[in-house]
Design an enzyme around this catalytic site. Structure first.
Site, mmCIF file in Angstrom:
data_model
loop_
_atom_site.group_PDB
_atom_site.id
_atom_site.type_symbol
_atom_site.label_atom_id
_atom_site.label_comp_id
_atom_site.label_asym_id
_atom_site.label_seq_id
_atom_site.Cartn_x
_atom_site.Cartn_y
_atom_site.Cartn_z
ATOM 1 N N LEU A 16 43.456 28.579 50.417
ATOM 2 C CA LEU A 16 44.369 28.089 49.396
ATOM 3 C C LEU A 16 45.170 29.410 49.006
ATOM 4 C CD1 LEU A 16 43.183 26.070 46.345
ATOM 5 C CD2 LEU A 16 44.900 25.735 47.884
ATOM 6 N N GLY A 19 44.936 37.387 48.059
ATOM 7 C CA GLY A 19 45.656 38.451 47.577
ATOM 8 C C GLY A 19 44.901 39.324 46.775
ATOM 9 N N GLY A 20 45.246 40.766 47.006
ATOM 10 C CA GLY A 20 44.435 41.787 46.094
ATOM 11 C C GLY A 20 43.029 41.670 46.604
ATOM 12 N N PHE A 21 41.961 41.499 45.829
ATOM 13 C CA PHE A 21 40.590 41.587 45.994
ATOM 14 C C PHE A 21 40.137 40.181 45.733
ATOM 15 C CE2 PHE A 21 40.807 46.232 45.886
ATOM 16 C CZ PHE A 21 41.731 46.446 45.173
ATOM 17 N N THR A 24 41.151 32.356 47.343
ATOM 18 C CA THR A 24 40.854 31.212 46.894
ATOM 19 C C THR A 24 40.680 30.072 48.070
ATOM 20 O OG1 THR A 24 41.843 31.648 44.830
ATOM 21 C CG2 THR A 24 41.403 29.507 45.460
ATOM 22 N N LYS A 41 36.691 30.626 44.183
ATOM 23 C CA LYS A 41 37.320 31.783 44.311
ATOM 24 C C LYS A 41 36.348 32.847 44.455
ATOM 25 C CE LYS A 41 40.563 30.524 40.720
ATOM 26 N NZ LYS A 41 41.355 30.521 39.499
ATOM 27 N N ASP A 139 49.367 34.346 32.197
ATOM 28 C CA ASP A 139 49.995 34.235 33.263
ATOM 29 C C ASP A 139 50.483 32.633 33.421
ATOM 30 O OD1 ASP A 139 49.685 34.349 37.138
ATOM 31 O OD2 ASP A 139 51.328 34.678 35.702
#
Length: 794
Positions: A16, A19-21, A24, A41, A139
């Site tokens: 899906l 990104g980063g650490f 998904t 996740k 967010d």
């Protein structure tokens, strides 16, 4: 990773996001029947030393507990599992099948106010729960709001708390600094600096509302901010949507104030204002819709429209959805009927989301179930989903029968006693002839006690026979007496049929399809020509389309049928006011106040009409009454401020305008009004300061530029005055006053030719507007200039 089995249970089928650490995936749960899909996740610490893993484990567990609590809300995905595997941390969440709001909020395609209000209310309801759990989302943006396909509900996903943990697990312990959680454009200043508050989420929701109403991309929203005072002001956007409901605009403004101490402090506060403010627009017409849950007496339900109980058959058919006799011939309830009646009861309880689920089930079984389409139309309408309401009402019109066999009694379950009572009776029915009244308790039907009967079973007994067949009733009347009656069923008109046209018309009205709305109201009137509210609704649609005379005729007809219908007088008065017909406007407002003496808006509108007639004292008196009824009525304070200043009551005027600013420090007209008071007092510097503040709040405020130009001319600031008049003309090139003012200042500075050009333009615009006095003054100034020798100004 595709195909990998995690925790011996979850098989990855699709990526899906990454990104980063964190990454998904979509996975299948191999231990459940049907292998339902879920969201997995994976959080990856950047280091795997014992200390980092222990801290990460503690943080991860803390946030899993938060998500577990949040998942108890029906519009937040549930946490299904959390575990650690191979020094990586996993969250498994419910998969919501739907689409993100990015598919509804599309650049260049503004959506209706009704849709925006629906989104606001639904997300605010979720935030009340989330914030009550001590959690800030951090967010909120369209891509993190999912509309579930099965029932249209909105879900809030991707909580920033998880992102924070991801950042802490992956970043802090790698020697970096914590990353601020959020998305640029939706983050307020305090969140950007790493200090989010509960109302940081409200700011993001306000940005979404502006994005939806303007059709601007998210990255362009920031360009609407005031360049003069970025630390205090809010986003300036009204000029992009000039027809926006002013109260909705004010609510959104308070959501996006940059100073978090001046912003709304809670989601509950916003919901209360939406329910108690926007649904009483200042000058926008209020449209009638039948009240879903009829009470003992009509009442107003503030949903941007007036909802009132409809007397007689019309209202009750709107509630009970009777008709479709050919679906109800079986003695026992089918599953479709059971689902329908379950949905109907939820409509009565105003549980519209639950109602839609039941009605969906009924329509899956019987796709020609006219009553189910009609009730689902109502449920969608009251959830502000006008497009779905239009579809359902169209299907209802296709499948509803025009006649049905019954005795004309409509039922509901009393919320307090749970007894089966009459919800009213249909006009010219056997029930009317036997003087059955709303509120009578039905004790028995054909010898059967109603104690153990469901609403649907009781309805079937009333409608379960041929024309001329008898039904025996035992009734406890509202006066306390008990009697037994035998009624014969008749083939009655299905009033639900014309109500389907009415609701479709209302839905089209709110999607700004005024021609389509008028066509539907025409049909409703043809089917029920004595129903005054259909004329009222058509009048509102005609007014929106610009047919003011046709609107007045419809309001006339509504009043002719029901001389005590207050909204028709109020709306007719507003149209008279807009047409400059102040005397008939005052008469209409007089009658409206006689019928409803506690409506602050009507006093405010009558006050405006009195002012137009030159009766300033009466106007001020009405503004005062409006303020007594609604102490937070900013426009009433503002207009009273202006008129008191015109009467040289400067201190009282100043107090009024100060009150406007105190109630709403981001309302530019409050500063314009106070600036005018200072100007009338001769305090020119304070006047300029207020006009400047108004311009900072709203750079498109033509009146502020014009008034500041007047004061600058008085202070001999020629260039400043010309600049202000020029800006006012740029904003509204059809206003004669800035041309007149600039022409005079050009005349003062010796620029004869430019002065004559501006004054000629002003005279033309005065004439077009019917302002004879201004026209004559402009001509006199031109004549004076033409007698002077030609010179060239600076």
């Amino acid at each position: 990773m595709i195909g990998q089995l995690i925790d011996g249970r979850y098989q990855i089928v699709r990526n899906l996001d990454a990104g980063g650490f964190a990454k998904t995936f979509i996975a299948e749960d191999s231990r459940r029947p049907g292998r339902p899909q879920c969201v997995v996740k994976r959080l990856e610490p950047s280091q795997t030393d014992a200390h980092t893993l222990e801290v990460s484990r503690r943080l991860f567990q803390r946030e899993a507990e938060v998500l577990e609590r949040l998942g108890h809300h029906p519009q937040i995905p549930r946490l299904l599992a959390n575990f650690e595997e191979n020094q990586e941390f996993y969250l498994v969440e419910e998969l919501i099948i739907g689409h993100p709001l990015t598919q509804e909020i599309v650049t260049g395609q503004p959506i209706s106010e009704g849709q925006v209000i629906g989104i606001l209310i639904e997300i605010l309801d979720i935030l009340v729960f989330v914030h009550g759990q001590g959690v800030i989302h951090r967010d909120i943006k369209p891509s993190n709001i999912i509309r579930q396909h099965s029932d249209g509900r909105l879900f809030l996903i991707d909580f920033g708390a998880v992102k924070e943990v991801t950042t802490q697990i992956g970043g802090v312990y790698a020697g970096g600094s914590p990353t601020v959680v959020g998305t640029q454009g939706y983050m307020p200043l305090e969140q950007f600096h790493g200090h989010p508050r509960f109302n940081s989420d409200l700011y993001a929701l306000g940005v979404i509302a502006i994005q939806a109403l303007t059709g601007l991309p998210a990255n362009d929203i920031s360009t609407l901010r005031d360049p003069y005072n970025p630390d205090r002001t809010a986003i300036v956007w009204h000029h992009r949507v000039p027809q926006v409901n002013p109260r909705l605009a004010n609510i959104i403004d308070r959501l996006v104030v940059f100073d978090c101490t001046q912003r709304y402090q809670s989601a509950t506060d916003v919901l209360n204002d939406l329910r108690n403010s926007i649904y009483q627009p200042l000058v926008e017409p209020t449209i009638f819709t039948p009240q879903i849950q009829l009470l003992e007496s009509p009442q107003k339900n503030k949903l941007g429209l007036i909802l009132a109980g409809i007397g007689g058959s019309m209202a009750l058919l709107a509630v009970m959805g009777l008709g479709g006799n050919y679906y109800l011939q079986q003695k026992s309830l089918t599953q479709a009927k059971k689902s329908y009646y379950q949905g109907l009861e939820k409509v009565l309880q105003q549980d519209y989301k639950g109602a839609i689920l039941n009605l969906d089930e009924a329509l899956k079984i019987n796709p020609k179930y006219g009553q189910a389409y009609y009730q689902r139309c109502l449920a969608n309408y009251y959830q502000n989903n006008e497009l779905k309401a239009i579809e359902d009402c169209t299907q209802a019109i296709n499948y509803l029968p025009k006649k049905y066999n019954s005795v004309g009694i409509y039922l509901k379950v009393d919320e307090k006693t749970k007894a089966l009572i009459t919800n009213g009776v249909q006009n010219d029915s056997p029930a009317v002839k036997e003087s059955i009244k709303e509120g009578d308790k039905i004790l028995e039907i054909d010898g059967k006690s109603t104690d153990n009967l469901s609403l649907g079973e009781a309805e079937d007994l009333l409608r379960g026979g041929e024309v001329g067949s008898s039904v025996k009733l035992k009734i406890a009347s509202v006066d306390g007496s008990t009697r037994e009656l035998t009624l014969k069923r008749e083939n009655l008109t299905n009033d639900e049929f014309d109500l389907a046209y009415d609701f479709r018309g209302l839905s089209r009205y709110y999607t700004q399809d005024y021609q389509g709305a008028i066509a539907d109201f025409d049909e409703a009137i043809r089917l029920a020509p004595i129903y005054f509210k259909y004329y009222y609704n058509r009048g509102l649609a005609r007014s929106k389309q610009g047919d003011k005379s046709g609107a007045i005729k419809d309001f006339d007809k509504s009043i002719e049928i029901n001389a005590n219908y207050e909204p028709a007088y109020s709306e007719r008065g507003l149209i008279h006011q807009l047409l400059g017909q102040s005397e008939p406007a005052v008469k209409d407002f007089d009658r409206a106040i006689e019928l409803e003496p506690n409506n602050a808006i009507t006093y405010y509108n009558r006050g405006n009409s009195y002012i137009s007639l030159g009766n300033k004292e009466a106007g001020i008196e009405d503004y005062t009454k409006a303020i007594e009824l609604d102490p937070k009525y900013t426009n009433a304070y503002l207009f009273r401020c202006t008129e008191r200043s015109n009467l040289s009551q400067h201190q009282a005027a100043l107090a009024d305008c100060n009150q406007v600013i105190e109630l709403d420090p981001n309302f530019p007209e409050g500063y314009v009004g106070r600036g005018l008071v200072y100007q009338n007092q001769g305090d020119n510097q304070k006047a300029i300061a207020d006009y400047t503040q108004a311009i900072k709040l709203d750079p498109q405020n033509e009146r502020a530029y014009y008034n500041r130009g007047i004061v600058r001319r008085l202070l001999a600031d020629t260039q400043g005055a010309i600049a202000d008049y020029t800006k006012a003309i740029e904003i509204d090139p059809n206003d004669p006053f800035p041309y007149h003012g600039r022409g005079l200042i050009y005349s003062d500075s010796g620029n004869r030719q430019q002065a004559i050009e501006d004054l000629q333009k002003a005279s033309q615009l005065y004439l077009q507007a019917g302002r004879r006095s201004g026209y004559n003054n402009a001509l006199a100034a031109i004549a004076k200039l033409e007698k002077q020798p030609a010179t060239t100004g600076n």
